[in-house]
Design a protein around this motif. Structure first.
Motif, PDB file in Angstrom:
ATOM      1  N   LYS A 194       0.832  -1.210   0.000  1.00  0.00           N
ATOM      2  CA  LYS A 194       0.000   0.000   0.000  1.00  0.00           C
ATOM      3  C   LYS A 194       0.865   1.259   0.000  1.00  0.00           C
ATOM      4  CE  LYS A 194      -3.601   0.155   2.711  1.00  0.00           C
ATOM      5  NZ  LYS A 194      -4.428   0.280   3.944  1.00  0.00           N
ATOM      6  N   ARG A 202       1.011   3.964  -2.941  1.00  0.00           N
ATOM      7  CA  ARG A 202       0.504   5.316  -2.711  1.00  0.00           C
ATOM      8  C   ARG A 202       1.592   6.382  -2.687  1.00  0.00           C
ATOM      9  NH1 ARG A 202      -4.382   4.559   1.744  1.00  0.00           N
ATOM     10  NH2 ARG A 202      -5.623   3.073   0.527  1.00  0.00           N
ATOM     11  N   TRP A 225      -2.839  11.092  -2.976  1.00  0.00           N
ATOM     12  CA  TRP A 225      -3.158   9.987  -2.058  1.00  0.00           C
ATOM     13  C   TRP A 225      -4.644   9.663  -2.128  1.00  0.00           C
ATOM     14  CZ3 TRP A 225      -0.062   7.295   1.589  1.00  0.00           C
ATOM     15  CH2 TRP A 225      -0.759   6.550   2.533  1.00  0.00           C
ATOM     16  N   LEU A 277      -5.521   8.003  -5.434  1.00  0.00           N
ATOM     17  CA  LEU A 277      -5.095   6.604  -5.473  1.00  0.00           C
ATOM     18  C   LEU A 277      -6.023   5.718  -4.640  1.00  0.00           C
ATOM     19  CD1 LEU A 277      -1.237   7.146  -5.206  1.00  0.00           C
ATOM     20  CD2 LEU A 277      -2.452   6.200  -7.166  1.00  0.00           C
ATOM     21  N   LYS A 278      -6.485   6.227  -3.501  1.00  0.00           N
ATOM     22  CA  LYS A 278      -7.416   5.463  -2.669  1.00  0.00           C
ATOM     23  C   LYS A 278      -8.709   5.193  -3.432  1.00  0.00           C
ATOM     24  CE  LYS A 278      -8.036   6.360   1.658  1.00  0.00           C
ATOM     25  NZ  LYS A 278      -8.290   7.077   2.930  1.00  0.00           N
ATOM     26  N   GLU A 330      -8.098   2.526  -5.991  1.00  0.00           N
ATOM     27  CA  GLU A 330      -8.001   1.202  -5.359  1.00  0.00           C
ATOM     28  C   GLU A 330      -9.383   0.637  -5.074  1.00  0.00           C
ATOM     29  OE1 GLU A 330      -5.616   1.670  -1.896  1.00  0.00           O
ATOM     30  OE2 GLU A 330      -3.840   2.294  -3.023  1.00  0.00           O
TER      31      GLU A 330
END
Length: 490
Positions: A323, A327, A347, A350-351, A354
């Motif tokens: 992770k 990230r 960040w 990217l979350k 995901e």
């Protein structure tokens, strides 16, 4: 597979660690019947003792024409494979043993097998045996074998410090310095280590010295290895895992065996707060101890999960490792970001990506991920930070200050207790936003204020005892006098 002389195919021959007395009989017999020998490098003591009838060809020129060792090895592999397909074949010799600390031989064998090229391996004594003799040690039951170039690229040693390690190819001062810096993340400067130079040759030297001295040795060279003894039996995460597993074993501790994920919840929270308290006091010794207590809780939960068939600590570490790398593409990849705000925006992006890849529904709000169990001040500051990431924020601090005063006025003009409670909440929220703008953690700031109040009030109590007075009999002015005294002292 046996390959007759002058027939296509590849013979990979190990030259041993350095001197002709270490060359195997099989290797010498083969070298005595061939006409041409290809060397990965001429920089090996045995080369001058090879049969005079041999035509020697080396790949040393590739080290001068390629930018990296990887590029050199790739070029060597390709040339050996190409010549192995020719009618006359090739004999390719490497220092030591073909499969010990030798990058080219395993790759040649792998590709040759895929391409149907015959390969014969002629064993050679590796450099390890003479090193162990020089150190007068048995590598069993455990020893880490590492490459100096790999260690030198790291910021930490990359192996468990409760086991000894042998680091090879400390071939110059720059490499030794890079290895030293990586080891210093765990080992103290004065830690005793051993440098072994030219093991198994008449020029063998063993130096006993401290870690900080290794790049000062005048004997560093292609045949230098560094032996690092174990730091201690209780210095690795793996050793601590075994301690916790032993506590949970059938003959372990009755209290530890009874614990579950749920019963340990309060201890996890307590240890986290005690670690925060150590941070508040800037007490490094206390922080070291409290982080250990917090680690105990993590390892306990992981051990319980192993017993329940849920997950392992290795999976926990692997998950957070992947992770963090994923990230931080601006560190581990090619992505460019500008400043902290750019990092935080990326960040969040990217979350979201995901979640989409994992088939998870996107949260209805970017605030949904803020844990409701956080202390109120921390929760407020995280809510404000997340809103700011998408642009819901003032562009300068003056409106933030104005909002604080606006909320104070609304508290003063509240019509009843219920409205006053609401306005006080808004005031606290506005003050937290002000703290965020000043890059102050509101939770930490209030904890520090609480600590100062406790210290100053304790001074008032101490002064009252010295005067033989009860606090309840004192006026506010008297207590204020000692309060101001405590402020001057802090």
């Amino acid at each position: 597979m046996d390959i007759p002389q002058n027939q296509s195919g590849i013979v990979i021959l190990g030259l041993g660690p350095g001197e002709d007395r270490h060359l195997t009989r099989e290797a010498w017999e083969w070298l005595s019947q061939i006409d041409r020998l290809y060397l990965r490098t001429r920089h090996h003591p045995l080369v001058t003792s090879l049969p005079k009838s041999l035509e020697i060809v080396s790949f040393d020129y590739l080290y001068e024409t390629r930018d990296t060792f990887e590029a050199v090895y790739e070029a060597i592999v390709e040339e050996v494979l190409q010549m192995g397909r020719q009618p006359q074949g090739i004999t390719y010799a490497v220092p030591g043993h073909p499969f010990v600390a030798e990058a080219t031989a395993p790759e040649i064998v792998r590709r040759a097998t895929q391409q149907g090229i015959a390969v014969r391996i002629i064993e050679g004594m590796s450099f390890l045996e003479p090193v162990f003799s020089a150190l007068q040690m048995d590598p069993f039951p455990r020893l880490a074998l590492l490459d100096a170039l790999e260690i030198g690229r790291l910021h930490t040693p990359g192996f468990a410090p409760d086991m000894p390690a042998l680091i090879t190819q400390i071939y110059n001062q720059m490499t030794a310095s890079a290895v030293k810096l990586a080891l210093n993340a765990v080992y103290p400067d004065e830690f005793r280590v051993r440098l072994v130079h030219a093991a198994g040759t008449r020029h063998q030297i063993v130096e006993d010295l401290m870690l900080y001295e290794i790049d000062r040795s005048p004997h560093l060279g292609l045949m230098t290895a560094l032996f690092v003894p174990a730091l201690g039996a209780d210095t690795s995460l793996e050793a601590f895992q075994e301690v916790v597993a032993r506590l949970r074993a059938p003959d372990g501790c009755p209290w530890d065996r009874e614990q579950t994920h749920l019963t340990l919840r309060k201890y996890l929270l307590e240890e986290a707060y005690e670690a925060i308290e150590a941070l508040d006091h800037e007490d490094a010794d206390a922080l070291r101890e409290e982080l250990g207590d917090l680690l105990l809780q993590i390892v306990l939960h992981a051990q319980i999960a192993v017993e329940e068939g849920e997950f392992s600590l290795a999976e926990v570490i692997q998950g957070i490792h992947r992770k963090i790398v994923r990230r931080h593409p601006h560190v581990f990849g090619e992505v460019k970001v500008s400043g902290v705000e750019g990092v935080l925006r990326n960040w969040q992006k990217l979350k979201d990506e995901e979640r989409a890849m994992n088939g998870q529904d996107q949260p209805k709000s970017i605030l949904d991920g803020v844990p409701l169990s956080l202390p109120a001040l921390s929760q407020a500051q995280e809510i404000q930070s997340r809103a700011a990431r998408v642009g819901f924020d003032w562009s300068e601090i003056q409106p933030v200050l104005d909002k604080v005063f606006e909320e104070i006025n609304e508290v003063q003009s509240a019509k009843d207790d219920a409205e006053r409670e609401k306005e006080l909440g808004d005031l606290l929220f506005a003050v937290v936003n002000l703290a965020r703008w000043y890059k102050v953690d509101a939770e930490s700031a209030l904890r520090a204020a609480n600590r100062r109040f406790r210290q100053r009030f304790a001074h008032i109590e101490a002064r009252a005892r010295q005067a033989g007075r009860q606090l309840t009999s004192m006026s506010l002015d008297e207590m204020d006098h000692w309060w101001d005294e405590a402020k001057r002292m802090s």
